[in-house]
Design an enzyme around this catalytic site. Structure first.
Site, PDB file in Angstrom:
ATOM      1  N   CYS A 104      -0.490   4.060   2.290  1.00  0.00           N
ATOM      2  CA  CYS A 104      -0.258   3.798   3.713  1.00  0.00           C
ATOM      3  C   CYS A 104       1.194   4.072   4.109  1.00  0.00           C
ATOM      4  CB  CYS A 104      -0.588   2.346   4.053  1.00  0.00           C
ATOM      5  SG  CYS A 104      -2.209   1.786   3.517  1.00  0.00           S
ATOM      6  N   ASP A 105       2.133   3.609   3.288  1.00  0.00           N
ATOM      7  CA  ASP A 105       3.534   3.556   3.701  1.00  0.00           C
ATOM      8  C   ASP A 105       4.486   4.435   2.914  1.00  0.00           C
ATOM      9  OD1 ASP A 105       2.777   1.590   5.557  1.00  0.00           O
ATOM     10  OD2 ASP A 105       3.026  -0.003   4.079  1.00  0.00           O
ATOM     11  N   CYS A 153       0.826  -1.203   0.000  1.00  0.00           N
ATOM     12  CA  CYS A 153       0.000   0.000   0.000  1.00  0.00           C
ATOM     13  C   CYS A 153       0.864   1.258   0.000  1.00  0.00           C
ATOM     14  CB  CYS A 153      -0.929  -0.001   1.218  1.00  0.00           C
ATOM     15  SG  CYS A 153      -1.925   1.487   1.391  1.00  0.00           S
TER      16      CYS A 153
END
Length: 311
Positions: A136-137, A133
């Site tokens: 997300c990261d 992701c």
């Protein structure tokens, strides 16, 4: 205590939320069960550009708007990991880790999850440089070098997102051309931060015990193996259906995708399947929403038919 509803929807992604909207608008009692935040994979998507009505919209923002719409007629949302479904004909029992639900109709909208490479180092360095992701990261890799594995829409769109944060994105693809939509390809090839390694597979992820330091790559044509240094690897090689809880119902194919017709009906009356969990060629927000509308309306029609048969 058993919680009773007309309709239990398993999954609160775009398909599940649309089913909730249609079914609750028909004055049915509805609950959406999900193991995480409503919106599903939309919450992990930076910009959505292929959903009608929006030139571009952030995934989490679209998820919030859909949730507000889906609950406006009384549909409920509850946390729960579904463990199994019992079919009792006119009613079904949905077993979860937080209690049981009884319903006349069950709509399965559990979607799919990222497929793993299944190579050494992948599990060991999950969360330590291995990610599925970018939204997300990606921020953890600012001004660093990352690798993206895959050649479809997810890989290239997330690679483009990462290019705004990192120093370089190296896309490794097992074929000699991308499968992503042409609009993504055009942007990727024009992006000076994006490089491409063709006809190659990542065979191992290396690290120092604390974080990823590089990957081993094998060229499919020459058989030659090389080492590429990297700070992170983002993997987008497809999806697998989240259907393990429904195997007892025998509604899936050999790969785990649920088989349903164009009315979203499975082989069991009163159980429907929609969205990315289906045996389907195109898995998009638009198709999930379409499936959800059909299933939500058919839930009402099915319950009406049962009521009519009593009279």
């Amino acid at each position: 205590m058993m919680k009773e509803f007309d309709v239990v929807i398993i999954g609160a992604g775009p398909g599940g939320m649309t089913s909730a909207l249609y079914a609750s608008r028909a004055n049915l009692s509805v609950v959406m069960l999900d193991r995480g935040l409503y919106g599903g994979q939309m919450n992990n998507t930076a910009a959505i550009e292929n959903y009608t009505g929006f030139k571009s919209v952030m995934g989490p923002d679209l998820a919030k708007d859909m949730y507000k719409s889906s609950t406006q007629f009384g549909a409920k949302y509850a946390y729960g990991v579904v463990e199994s479904i019992e079919d009792h004909g006119r009613y079904k029992i949905v077993h979860t880790d937080s209690g049981d639900y009884q319903a006349t109709v069950v709509i399965i909208a559990t979607g799919s999850k990222n497929r793993k490479l299944g190579i050494p180092g992948e599990n060991e360095y999950a969360g330590k440089g291995v990610s599925y992701c970018a939204v997300c990261d990606g921020n953890f890799f600012r001004n660093k070098k990352v690798i993206v594995v895959g050649g479809g829409n997810s890989a290239i769109s997330e690679g483009l997102y990462l290019s705004h944060l990192v120093a370089q994105v190296v896309v490794i693809h097992r074929r000699d051309q991308l499968r992503a939509d042409k609009v993504y390809q055009k942007r990727a090839f024009a992006n000076p931060k994006m490089k491409f390694v063709w006809n190659s597979n990542v065979t191992k992820i290396n690290g120092d015990g604390k974080k990823v330091t590089g990957v081993e790559v094998r060229n499919k044509k020459t058989g030659k193996t090389s080492h590429l240094t990297t700070d992170g690897i983002f993997i987008y090689i497809g999806n697998v259906p989240m259907t393990s809880a429904f195997k007892n119902l025998k509604i899936t194919d050999a790969k785990g995708w649920i088989k349903s017709n164009d009315q979203m009906e499975t082989r069991i009356p009163g159980i429907y399947a929609i969205g990315d969990v289906r045996e389907n060629q195109l898995r998009q927000i638009a198709t999930a929403v379409g499936d959800g509308g059909i299933a939500g309306q058919n839930a009402y029609e099915y319950i009406q038919s049962l009521n009519d048969s009593k009279n």
